[in-house]
Design an enzyme around this catalytic site. Structure first.
Site, PDB file in Angstrom:
ATOM      1  N   ASP A   1       0.819  -1.219   0.000  1.00  0.00           N
ATOM      2  CA  ASP A   1       0.000   0.000   0.000  1.00  0.00           C
ATOM      3  C   ASP A   1       0.850   1.266   0.000  1.00  0.00           C
ATOM      4  O   ASP A   1       0.418   2.304  -0.501  1.00  0.00           O
ATOM      5  CB  ASP A   1      -0.909   0.030   1.239  1.00  0.00           C
ATOM      6  CG  ASP A   1      -2.224  -0.710   1.001  1.00  0.00           C
ATOM      7  OD1 ASP A   1      -2.394  -1.276  -0.090  1.00  0.00           O
ATOM      8  OD2 ASP A   1      -3.067  -0.719   1.916  1.00  0.00           O
TER       9      ASP A   1
ATOM     10  N   HIS B   1      -4.527   8.345   7.092  1.00  0.00           N
ATOM     11  CA  HIS B   1      -4.235   7.031   7.690  1.00  0.00           C
ATOM     12  C   HIS B   1      -2.871   6.956   8.368  1.00  0.00           C
ATOM     13  O   HIS B   1      -2.636   6.034   9.148  1.00  0.00           O
ATOM     14  CB  HIS B   1      -4.289   5.925   6.631  1.00  0.00           C
ATOM     15  CG  HIS B   1      -5.648   5.711   6.036  1.00  0.00           C
ATOM     16  ND1 HIS B   1      -6.763   5.451   6.807  1.00  0.00           N
ATOM     17  CD2 HIS B   1      -6.071   5.718   4.744  1.00  0.00           C
ATOM     18  CE1 HIS B   1      -7.820   5.300   6.007  1.00  0.00           C
ATOM     19  NE2 HIS B   1      -7.429   5.476   4.759  1.00  0.00           N
TER      20      HIS B   1
ATOM     21  N   GLY C   1      -2.273   2.742   4.184  1.00  0.00           N
ATOM     22  CA  GLY C   1      -3.357   3.203   3.304  1.00  0.00           C
ATOM     23  C   GLY C   1      -2.943   4.315   2.362  1.00  0.00           C
ATOM     24  O   GLY C   1      -3.668   5.303   2.207  1.00  0.00           O
TER      25      GLY C   1
ATOM     26  N   ASP D   1     -14.144  10.877   3.507  1.00  0.00           N
ATOM     27  CA  ASP D   1     -13.494   9.812   2.739  1.00  0.00           C
ATOM     28  C   ASP D   1     -14.198   8.494   3.071  1.00  0.00           C
ATOM     29  O   ASP D   1     -14.702   8.315   4.181  1.00  0.00           O
ATOM     30  CB  ASP D   1     -12.016   9.748   3.151  1.00  0.00           C
ATOM     31  CG  ASP D   1     -11.180   8.853   2.263  1.00  0.00           C
ATOM     32  OD1 ASP D   1     -10.411   9.399   1.441  1.00  0.00           O
ATOM     33  OD2 ASP D   1     -11.260   7.615   2.406  1.00  0.00           O
TER      34      ASP D   1
ATOM     35  N   HIS E   1     -13.022   5.726   3.677  1.00  0.00           N
ATOM     36  CA  HIS E   1     -12.286   4.955   4.685  1.00  0.00           C
ATOM     37  C   HIS E   1     -12.239   5.713   6.009  1.00  0.00           C
ATOM     38  O   HIS E   1     -12.134   6.948   6.019  1.00  0.00           O
ATOM     39  CB  HIS E   1     -10.858   4.684   4.204  1.00  0.00           C
ATOM     40  CG  HIS E   1     -10.790   3.943   2.898  1.00  0.00           C
ATOM     41  ND1 HIS E   1     -10.652   4.594   1.695  1.00  0.00           N
ATOM     42  CD2 HIS E   1     -10.870   2.621   2.624  1.00  0.00           C
ATOM     43  CE1 HIS E   1     -10.632   3.677   0.719  1.00  0.00           C
ATOM     44  NE2 HIS E   1     -10.773   2.480   1.254  1.00  0.00           N
TER      45      HIS E   1
ATOM     46  N   ASP F   1     -13.751   8.888  -2.621  1.00  0.00           N
ATOM     47  CA  ASP F   1     -13.901   7.457  -2.881  1.00  0.00           C
ATOM     48  C   ASP F   1     -15.227   6.886  -2.375  1.00  0.00           C
ATOM     49  O   ASP F   1     -15.482   5.696  -2.517  1.00  0.00           O
ATOM     50  CB  ASP F   1     -12.706   6.658  -2.321  1.00  0.00           C
ATOM     51  CG  ASP F   1     -12.226   7.147  -0.977  1.00  0.00           C
ATOM     52  OD1 ASP F   1     -12.921   7.975  -0.350  1.00  0.00           O
ATOM     53  OD2 ASP F   1     -11.149   6.695  -0.528  1.00  0.00           O
TER      54      ASP F   1
ATOM     55  N   TYR G   1     -10.573   7.058  -6.478  1.00  0.00           N
ATOM     56  CA  TYR G   1      -9.794   6.217  -7.397  1.00  0.00           C
ATOM     57  C   TYR G   1     -10.455   6.075  -8.752  1.00  0.00           C
ATOM     58  O   TYR G   1      -9.881   5.470  -9.647  1.00  0.00           O
ATOM     59  CB  TYR G   1      -9.481   4.881  -6.695  1.00  0.00           C
ATOM     60  CG  TYR G   1      -8.821   5.190  -5.375  1.00  0.00           C
ATOM     61  CD1 TYR G   1      -7.505   5.646  -5.343  1.00  0.00           C
ATOM     62  CD2 TYR G   1      -9.541   5.186  -4.176  1.00  0.00           C
ATOM     63  CE1 TYR G   1      -6.910   6.039  -4.156  1.00  0.00           C
ATOM     64  CE2 TYR G   1      -8.954   5.580  -2.981  1.00  0.00           C
ATOM     65  CZ  TYR G   1      -7.648   6.006  -2.986  1.00  0.00           C
ATOM     66  OH  TYR G   1      -7.058   6.418  -1.819  1.00  0.00           O
TER      67      TYR G   1
END
Ligand SMILES: [Zn+2]
Length: 376
Positions: free
Chosen positions: A92, A134, A142, A169, A171, A258, A297
């Site tokens: 990652d 992250h 991440g 986000d 995440h 995302d 993405y």
């Protein structure tokens, strides 16, 4: 009239993650180009400003010396198992040419935005190259190496500001949430796909902070397939009252894209109209806003969402192009006409039945466990 600054440097274009990696540094440049071509960067109250790299002494406010040393030396080709144990050089978080310089410059851009707000030179600062939520003090994770968001919050808090960190986000904004988990001067609110189905696996609603920070960490996990109306429902039920009660001096806003439908790494079903609505809500509090990019993405959809965000930050969005827009997440197309807004997505009954009960459960939990701490 509010002053909005777009933070960008062509220096950022020199750096790229490896070609097979989903994180694409080209997004910020493309946002800039679209805004330039539509005339949205010119005007008395708008400007583009270039950042400088964040200095090591600043990065040490959040990251350890050991980690920064490993990051810098790994970027020069001296990579070892100690660095890998901190996530540097993992799948990652790969090592690429200029990695340290890129991370320091992208972070410098976010910090520059914080400084512009503190000095009163801007009311809204947007760094589309930021949002590395992250990274931990001694951890790359991440796609994030240096946590510009945590650093910006720390710098604003040092000046006595009460900060509302909002993270949309897809995440969980774990690096920022845990940085302030025991503090009440930075309230973190993260809306994200349920961590049982997505990286990083943390951020269920029962993580609410500890000690002084109890009730100042708010997690809103969202089921797979969450759509605009469900998202707005929980935002208005939970986030708006908390902002009102907390009464921050400044917003720090991680605007990862995302969570949009069609993102290849996640499973929510939003259109960018949600972001428009959220930004309009934030603006209604009349407080300075430091906004950044983040994940995203599907490049075309991400670029358009951030262009839309900017147009709203500077009061140029009319909302009128909604029904004329072509393309966007509906057609999973990067081409569009008629403005930056996505067309509305249809929601099936089965989708509603899959999403709404989980949303109601989370609203109930937060109202019972977090609201009373704030007198709500
Ligand atoms: Zn993300």
């Amino acid at each position: 009239m509010s002053k909005a600054v777009f933070i960008y440097s062509s220096e950022l274009e020199k750096y790229q993650y490896p070609p097979e990696h989903p994180f694409n540094t080209i997004r910020a440049k493309r946002v800039l180009e679209i805004l330039e071509s539509t005339g949205l960067l010119t005007g008395a109250d708008r400007s583009v400003v270039a950042p400088k790299p964040a200095e090591r002494v600043v990065l040490k406010k959040f990251h350890t010396a050991r980690y920064l040393h490993a990051l810098k030396t790994a970027a020069k080709g001296n990579w070892d198992t100690e660095a890998l144990s901190m996530g540097i050089g993992s799948q990652d978080c790969p090592i690429f040419k200029g990695l340290y310089e890129y991370a320091a410059l992208a972070t410098g851009a976010t910090i520059f935005g914080a400084d512009m707000l503190l000095s009163g030179k801007a009311d809204v600062a947007f760094n589309p190259s930021g949002g590395y939520h992250h990274a931990g003090p001694e951890k790359a994770a991440g796609f994030c190496y240096i946590n510009d968001m945590a650093l910006a919050c720390l710098i604003l808090a040092e000046q006595g500001k009460r900060i509302l960190y909002l993270d949309v986000d897809v995440h969980h904004g774990d690096g920022v949430a845990y940085a302030f988990y025991e503090r009440s001067d930075v309230m973190t609110i993260s809306l994200h796909q349920n961590p049982k189905t997505l990286f990083p696996g943390t951020g269920l609603e029962d993580e609410i902070g500890t000690g002084q920070g109890k009730g100042y960490c708010v997690n809103i996990p969202l089921p797979v397939g969450t759509y605009d109306q469900a998202y707005i429902k929980i935002f208005e039920a939970i986030v708006l009252p908390l902002i009102g009660a907390y009464n921050p001096d400044v917003f720090v806003f991680e605007l990862g894209a995302d969570a949009l439908a069609g993102d290849p790494l996640a499973n929510l079903h939003l259109t960018n109209n949600v972001y428009a609505e959220i930004i309009n809500h934030l603006l209604s509090f009349n407080k300075p806003i430091l906004a950044t990019g983040g994940g995203g993405y599907n490049i075309g959809n991400t670029v358009r969402a951030w262009a839309l965000a900017w147009s709203i930050f500077c009061g140029a969005d009319t909302g009128e192009d909604l029904d004329h827009a072509i393309g966007g997440v509906l057609l999973e197309s990067t081409e569009w006409q008629g403005g930056f807004r996505d067309r509305r997505l249809a929601v099936s009954q089965s989708q509603q039945q899959a999403v709404l009960p989980a949303i109601e459960t989370t609203i109930k939990y937060i109202k019972e466990n977090v609201f009373p701490i704030h007198g709500l």
